[in-house]
Design a protein around this motif. Structure first.
Motif, mmCIF file in Angstrom:
data_model
loop_
_atom_site.group_PDB
_atom_site.id
_atom_site.type_symbol
_atom_site.label_atom_id
_atom_site.label_comp_id
_atom_site.label_asym_id
_atom_site.label_seq_id
_atom_site.Cartn_x
_atom_site.Cartn_y
_atom_site.Cartn_z
ATOM 1 N N ASP A 129 -12.924 7.758 2.289
ATOM 2 C CA ASP A 129 -14.302 7.336 2.024
ATOM 3 C C ASP A 129 -14.354 6.106 1.118
ATOM 4 O OD1 ASP A 129 -15.183 9.391 3.601
ATOM 5 O OD2 ASP A 129 -15.747 10.706 1.940
ATOM 6 N N GLU A 130 -13.417 6.015 0.183
ATOM 7 C CA GLU A 130 -13.417 4.862 -0.730
ATOM 8 C C GLU A 130 -12.484 3.762 -0.259
ATOM 9 O OE1 GLU A 130 -9.963 5.694 -4.010
ATOM 10 O OE2 GLU A 130 -11.943 6.481 -4.494
ATOM 11 N N GLU A 131 -11.845 3.959 0.900
ATOM 12 C CA GLU A 131 -10.902 2.993 1.486
ATOM 13 C C GLU A 131 -9.743 2.676 0.547
ATOM 14 O OE1 GLU A 131 -12.386 -0.189 3.931
ATOM 15 O OE2 GLU A 131 -14.432 0.568 3.780
ATOM 16 N N GLY A 132 -9.346 3.662 -0.237
ATOM 17 C CA GLY A 132 -8.182 3.506 -1.100
ATOM 18 C C GLY A 132 -8.357 2.519 -2.236
ATOM 19 N N ARG A 133 -9.594 2.259 -2.635
ATOM 20 C CA ARG A 133 -9.818 1.221 -3.656
ATOM 21 C C ARG A 133 -9.127 1.521 -4.980
ATOM 22 N NH1 ARG A 133 -14.844 0.879 -0.969
ATOM 23 N NH2 ARG A 133 -15.725 2.545 -2.237
ATOM 24 N N ARG A 134 -8.921 2.805 -5.295
ATOM 25 C CA ARG A 134 -8.275 3.132 -6.572
ATOM 26 C C ARG A 134 -6.815 2.672 -6.611
ATOM 27 N NH1 ARG A 134 -8.642 9.610 -6.571
ATOM 28 N NH2 ARG A 134 -10.541 9.118 -5.395
ATOM 29 N N ALA A 135 -6.252 2.306 -5.462
ATOM 30 C CA ALA A 135 -4.858 1.839 -5.432
ATOM 31 C C ALA A 135 -4.711 0.414 -5.931
ATOM 32 C CB ALA A 135 -4.294 1.943 -4.012
ATOM 33 N N GLY A 175 0.809 -1.210 0.000
ATOM 34 C CA GLY A 175 0.000 0.000 0.000
ATOM 35 C C GLY A 175 0.841 1.258 0.000
ATOM 36 N N TRP A 176 1.991 1.207 0.656
ATOM 37 C CA TRP A 176 2.872 2.379 0.709
ATOM 38 C C TRP A 176 3.317 2.767 -0.704
ATOM 39 C CZ3 TRP A 176 2.275 4.031 5.451
ATOM 40 C CH2 TRP A 176 3.051 5.086 5.928
ATOM 41 N N ALA A 228 -2.574 2.240 1.411
ATOM 42 C CA ALA A 228 -2.271 3.296 0.440
ATOM 43 C C ALA A 228 -2.737 4.649 0.962
ATOM 44 C CB ALA A 228 -2.924 2.980 -0.904
ATOM 45 N N VAL A 229 -3.897 4.667 1.609
ATOM 46 C CA VAL A 229 -4.394 5.915 2.198
ATOM 47 C C VAL A 229 -3.456 6.384 3.307
ATOM 48 C CG1 VAL A 229 -6.345 7.072 3.284
ATOM 49 C CG2 VAL A 229 -6.764 5.213 1.671
#
Length: 314
Positions: free
Chosen positions: A302-308, A227-228, A269-270
């Protein structure tokens, strides 16, 4: 930087020098054709850098296709890495030539393989490793005061901040003995600052990709490291269009292989993007550019980093 930290560089060409209040970096050309990366504390950090768990880092053979996990040696109040490149993958990402993009993709694939090997290392009971320093700074910021925290809390509301801190506890709890188990049921060694700034492609065909490793080694979930790196790519795509990093995100995850929880990867990621925002404000000061980051990180939470995590990759 202390004078002792410069002893290794006597007579060597200085290639680059940069830093913040948190850290300082100097890159010199080595006599053997490689490069020496010295990293030390910035002017706002009173203590020298150390890498006490570096002996746990595995040595990965060239045929593995993995990046060298380049552990350092002490040099003055900093750490010295010997690698084959003079610029990080972060620098190559600013080069829009196709060959530069291919070099970054190759480096991320190599990093994915090396992180997989690193995460196979259990943390011995007699090695006192807690969470990465980045998460420790994030928690201190959340509990503190200052312009960024005040404005962030006013925009986010307390619920988002609580969610973020909960994700930090999932990734690497503040109390090492209570560390969250991995799917295999044991704490693992994590890089702690897996970053395109710490990923160094070779300058020539004969060298290997290196991931500067040591100072931030910690115990936690493997999803934190993935995620980092992915968070940095998400931030780049947002902050510097026309960057579209979905292909690079996919390269990293596919090279790492199956197993990580995509939800935890996205949340990590967030954590990375918020940590960067917080570090900027702490070590460089308030800038109105941070208003955009506050709004952007609210969306990510809000999206829990899903775009990552690209669709179809887990």
């Amino acid at each position: 930087m202390t004078s002792g930290a410069l002893a290794y560089a006597d007579g060597l060409d200085l290639v680059a020098e940069y830093g913040t209040g948190l850290s300082a970096t100097r890159i010199h050309r080595a006599p053997d054709g490689g490069f020496l990366w010295w990293q030390g504390p910035g002017p706002q950090v009173p203590e020298p850098l150390t890498a006490p768990a570096a002996h746990l880092v595995p040595r990965l053979p060239p045929e593995s296709g993995a990046a060298v996990l380049a552990v350092p040696e002490r040099a003055g109040d900093g750490l010295l890495h010997r690698v084959s490149g003079s610029a990080s993958a972060a620098a190559w990402l600013r080069d829009f030539r196709p060959q530069a993009r291919a070099l970054v993709a190759h480096s991320l694939a190599s990093a994915g393989r090396s992180l997989r090997a690193l995460h196979a290392v259990p943390v011995p009971d007699d090695v006192a490793l807690g969470p990465p320093p980045g998460l420790t700074r994030l928690r201190a910021w959340a509990d503190g005061s200052g312009e960024l925290r005040r404005r962030t809390l006013a925009s986010w509301g307390p619920e988002r901040l609580e969610r973020l801190l909960g994700w930090a506890d999932q990734a690497a709890p503040a109390s090492a003995p209570a560390a969250a188990p991995t799917p295999a049921g044991a704490r693992v060694l994590v890089h702690g600052w897996a970053s395109v700034g710490a990923l160094v492609p070779p300058l020539g065909r004969g060298g290997r990709v290196a991931l500067l490793t040591g100072e931030d080694l910690a115990a936690g979930r493997p999803e934190l490291d993935l995620g980092w790196l992915l968070g940095e790519l998400v931030e780049l795509a947002w902050a510097a269009p026309p960057h579209d990093c979905a292909d690079l995100q996919r390269v990293l995850l596919e090279a790492y292989g199956p197993g990580p929880d995509p939800v935890l990867v996205g949340r990590s990621a967030v954590l990375r993007v918020v940590t960067h925002m917080q570090d900027f404000a702490t070590y460089r000061g308030w800038d109105d550019e941070l208003l955009g980051y506050i709004a952007f990180t609210a969306e990510l939470i809000d999206e829990e980093g899903r775009r990552a995590v690209p669709q179809g990759v887990s």
